[in-house]
Design a protein around this motif. Structure first.
Motif, PDB file in Angstrom:
ATOM      1  N   LEU A   1      -0.169   8.820   9.824  1.00 34.37           N
ATOM      2  CA  LEU A   1      -1.257   7.948   9.382  1.00 34.37           C
ATOM      3  C   LEU A   1      -0.721   6.799   8.547  1.00 34.37           C
ATOM      4  CD1 LEU A   1      -4.532   7.849   8.673  1.00 34.37           C
ATOM      5  CD2 LEU A   1      -3.734   8.842   6.529  1.00 34.37           C
ATOM      6  N   ARG A   2      -1.395   5.672   8.613  1.00 35.12           N
ATOM      7  CA  ARG A   2      -1.112   4.577   7.672  1.00 35.12           C
ATOM      8  C   ARG A   2      -2.404   3.816   7.405  1.00 35.12           C
ATOM      9  NH1 ARG A   2       2.500   0.114  11.060  1.00 35.12           N
ATOM     10  NH2 ARG A   2       0.984  -0.330  12.717  1.00 35.12           N
ATOM     11  N   GLY A   3      -2.456   3.166   6.243  1.00 38.04           N
ATOM     12  CA  GLY A   3      -3.605   2.342   5.893  1.00 38.04           C
ATOM     13  C   GLY A   3      -3.306   0.881   6.131  1.00 38.04           C
ATOM     14  N   TYR A   4      -4.357   0.072   6.126  1.00 36.97           N
ATOM     15  CA  TYR A   4      -4.146  -1.380   6.269  1.00 36.97           C
ATOM     16  C   TYR A   4      -5.164  -2.149   5.427  1.00 36.97           C
ATOM     17  CZ  TYR A   4      -8.138  -1.539   9.537  1.00 36.97           C
ATOM     18  OH  TYR A   4      -9.384  -1.443  10.106  1.00 36.97           O
ATOM     19  N   VAL A   5      -4.782  -3.362   5.076  1.00 36.27           N
ATOM     20  CA  VAL A   5      -5.667  -4.310   4.399  1.00 36.27           C
ATOM     21  C   VAL A   5      -5.743  -5.556   5.261  1.00 36.27           C
ATOM     22  CG1 VAL A   5      -5.891  -5.859   2.420  1.00 36.27           C
ATOM     23  CG2 VAL A   5      -5.305  -3.475   2.058  1.00 36.27           C
ATOM     24  N   ARG A   6      -6.934  -6.071   5.446  1.00 38.53           N
ATOM     25  CA  ARG A   6      -7.111  -7.294   6.219  1.00 38.53           C
ATOM     26  C   ARG A   6      -7.296  -8.479   5.271  1.00 38.53           C
ATOM     27  NH1 ARG A   6      -8.603  -8.350  11.371  1.00 38.53           N
ATOM     28  NH2 ARG A   6      -9.168  -6.180  11.789  1.00 38.53           N
ATOM     29  N   LYS A   7      -6.490  -9.501   5.433  1.00 43.76           N
ATOM     30  CA  LYS A   7      -6.604 -10.746   4.676  1.00 43.76           C
ATOM     31  C   LYS A   7      -6.656 -11.891   5.678  1.00 43.76           C
ATOM     32  CE  LYS A   7      -6.655  -9.091   0.541  1.00 43.76           C
ATOM     33  NZ  LYS A   7      -7.836  -9.276  -0.334  1.00 43.76           N
TER      34      LYS A   7
ATOM     35  N   LYS B   1      -7.555   0.685  -1.926  1.00 47.21           N
ATOM     36  CA  LYS B   1      -7.266  -0.705  -1.563  1.00 47.21           C
ATOM     37  C   LYS B   1      -7.343  -0.952  -0.060  1.00 47.21           C
ATOM     38  CE  LYS B   1      -4.106  -1.442  -5.465  1.00 47.21           C
ATOM     39  NZ  LYS B   1      -2.711  -1.795  -5.854  1.00 47.21           N
ATOM     40  N   ALA B   2      -7.407   0.113   0.706  1.00 45.96           N
ATOM     41  CA  ALA B   2      -7.348  -0.040   2.163  1.00 45.96           C
ATOM     42  C   ALA B   2      -8.694  -0.463   2.741  1.00 45.96           C
ATOM     43  CB  ALA B   2      -6.898   1.263   2.798  1.00 45.96           C
ATOM     44  N   ASN B   3      -8.653  -1.258   3.809  1.00 52.73           N
ATOM     45  CA  ASN B   3      -9.856  -1.607   4.563  1.00 52.73           C
ATOM     46  C   ASN B   3     -10.066  -0.674   5.749  1.00 52.73           C
ATOM     47  OD1 ASN B   3      -8.925  -4.958   3.944  1.00 52.73           O
ATOM     48  ND2 ASN B   3     -10.673  -3.945   3.014  1.00 52.73           N
ATOM     49  N   GLY B   4      -9.029   0.090   6.066  1.00 56.26           N
ATOM     50  CA  GLY B   4      -9.119   1.017   7.184  1.00 56.26           C
ATOM     51  C   GLY B   4      -7.803   1.739   7.389  1.00 56.26           C
ATOM     52  N   TYR B   5      -7.729   2.518   8.456  1.00 57.04           N
ATOM     53  CA  TYR B   5      -6.561   3.363   8.700  1.00 57.04           C
ATOM     54  C   TYR B   5      -6.231   3.393  10.182  1.00 57.04           C
ATOM     55  CZ  TYR B   5      -7.907   4.953   4.060  1.00 57.04           C
ATOM     56  OH  TYR B   5      -8.246   4.985   2.739  1.00 57.04           O
TER      57      TYR B   5
ATOM     58  N   LEU C   1       0.841  -1.191   0.000  1.00 60.70           N
ATOM     59  CA  LEU C   1       0.000   0.000   0.000  1.00 60.70           C
ATOM     60  C   LEU C   1       0.878   1.243   0.000  1.00 60.70           C
ATOM     61  CD1 LEU C   1      -2.832  -0.601   2.635  1.00 60.70           C
ATOM     62  CD2 LEU C   1      -3.135  -0.275   0.195  1.00 60.70           C
ATOM     63  N   LYS C   2       0.527   2.220  -0.795  1.00 59.93           N
ATOM     64  CA  LYS C   2       1.243   3.484  -0.744  1.00 59.93           C
ATOM     65  C   LYS C   2       0.811   4.258   0.500  1.00 59.93           C
ATOM     66  CE  LYS C   2       1.880   4.156  -5.718  1.00 59.93           C
ATOM     67  NZ  LYS C   2       1.600   5.046  -6.868  1.00 59.93           N
ATOM     68  N   GLY C   3       1.732   4.957   1.095  1.00 64.55           N
ATOM     69  CA  GLY C   3       1.398   5.772   2.257  1.00 64.55           C
ATOM     70  C   GLY C   3       0.444   6.891   1.866  1.00 64.55           C
ATOM     71  N   SER C   4      -0.499   7.205   2.729  1.00 65.24           N
ATOM     72  CA  SER C   4      -1.457   8.264   2.463  1.00 65.24           C
ATOM     73  C   SER C   4      -0.905   9.612   2.909  1.00 65.24           C
ATOM     74  CB  SER C   4      -2.771   7.984   3.205  1.00 65.24           C
ATOM     75  OG  SER C   4      -3.336   6.770   2.786  1.00 65.24           O
ATOM     76  N   SER C   5      -1.386  10.668   2.281  1.00 70.68           N
ATOM     77  CA  SER C   5      -1.033  12.009   2.751  1.00 70.68           C
ATOM     78  C   SER C   5      -1.979  12.375   3.880  1.00 70.68           C
ATOM     79  CB  SER C   5      -1.153  13.021   1.608  1.00 70.68           C
ATOM     80  OG  SER C   5      -2.489  13.083   1.142  1.00 70.68           O
TER      81      SER C   5
END
Length: 357
Positions: free
Chosen positions: A93-99, A48-52, A24-28
């Motif tokens: 801040l950072r985003g995450y994806v749950r798998k 693509k993120a499921n949350g932050y 994931l690319k870092g968010s601004s």
């Protein structure tokens, strides 16, 4: 190092939760409002993120940081409550994806520092409106300049016209006219500005430009101090100048002139008046103000921005009268000027060129 296939793409990652991965690319991140202990954080959502996760701490190392988790792909803001008004906070801040049962995290965003008002700063007592904080964004460019530029989106303070402040710290009258007449001792703490020909207010136009300039300066390696990022920033002209004096190396206020001839961009230079140029802090800095202005105009002209005359106009400004660092009011155009996204990017590129020079 493990490899993980997600949505048909293979990424290098570490399975352990909490460890940065790189799919994931870092968010601004933007800090929108800071008052009464509440801070509203905004970001550009990642599809693509499921949350932050928003992390905040009183230490730049983020030791003992608090974390706020925001679930949902379309979420793009959060409120941080119960912050102490007298303390600075670092936010990222950072985003995450749950798998399955695993979470995969992006890199952290650029770090931002929320800076509260300090009544002990020089000239702080002259400001009448300063209940909001300023935000310092740290560049994450591979090579940083180790310099901080304050970008001041002109106007945008509700109620500012009903409050008066001294034009000069020594109580003397203005030596030129402008939005306030020559000879005046006091002026509005911050006025509402003009309205562009398409109905856009000057405050809206300067804020939009300021956000573009902020992004380009950070990319170029400069840290950026923002004194307004929302529609209403409760910091007056003197307050914004005092923040810049104490938290930045340069101060650039963005404005649009009230004329309607599309005459081009220019900076407000320091008038050739002996008493004004001998007044502190103008006496220590007027040459630096003019040098900064000339370089910014040079950069804008080289980027393709239309320039008015010789690129300057001499006016006695409150901002200049209280500035202890190189500081200019930059009029990027007037009521008839193009302020499309393309035009704003050209202006911002010119400002970066001028800063580099």
């Amino acid at each position: 190092m493990a490899y993980k296939t997600i949505n048909g793409k293979t990424y290098k990652s570490v399975i352990s939760p909490g460890v940065k991965s790189c799919f994931l690319k870092g968010s601004s991140i933007d800090i929108l409002t800071k008052k009464a202990g509440n801070t509203h954080v905004s970001w550009r959502k990642n599809s693509k993120a499921n949350g932050y996760q928003v992390q905040y701490s009183t230490k730049q190392s983020f030791k003992k940081a608090r974390v706020k988790t925001v679930k949902g792909q379309n979420k793009k803001s959060a409120k941080l409550s119960k912050l102490k008004n007298t303390k600075s906070y670092y936010v990222r801040l950072r985003g995450y994806v749950r798998k399955g049962k695993k979470k995969y995290y992006s890199h952290w965003s650029t770090c931002a520092k929320i800076i509260p008002w300090n009544g002990k700063w020089e000239f702080a007592g002259y400001s009448k409106i300063h209940t909001d904080s300023a935000t310092l964004y740290f560049s994450s460019a591979p090579k940083t300049k180790k310099k901080t530029v304050c970008i001041n989106a002109g106007h945008g303070t509700k109620g500012g016209e009903s409050v008066m402040t001294l034009c000069h710290p020594d109580g003397s009258g203005k030596v030129t006219g402008g939005s306030t007449a020559a000879g005046a001792i006091r002026a509005t703490s911050i006025n509402s500005g003009t309205v562009l020909n398409d109905g856009t207010t000057e405050a809206q136009a300067t804020l939009k430009l300021a956000m573009v300039v902020k992004k380009k300066l950070l990319k170029a390696g400069y840290n950026v101090l923002m004194v307004r990022e929302g529609e209403d920033s409760q910091i007056d002209n003197i307050g914004r100048t005092v923040f810049a004096n104490n938290c930045a190396d340069y101060h650039i206020a963005l404005h649009y002139d009230s004329s309607s001839s599309d005459k081009g961009a220019f900076y407000i230079s320091v008038p050739e008046n002996k008493s004004y140029r001998n007044m502190y802090p103008v006496s220590k800095n007027w040459k630096k103000h003019n040098k900064l202005g000339k370089n910014l105009v040079w950069g804008m002209e080289n980027a393709g921005v239309k320039i008015y005359g010789k690129g300057e106009m001499a006016i006695d400004l409150t901002q200049t009268s209280y500035s202890t660092i190189p500081s200019v009011d930059l009029e990027v155009g007037d009521k008839s000027s193009n302020h499309s996204n393309k035009a704003l990017k050209t202006i911002a590129s010119g400002i970066v060129k001028g800063m580099n020079k």
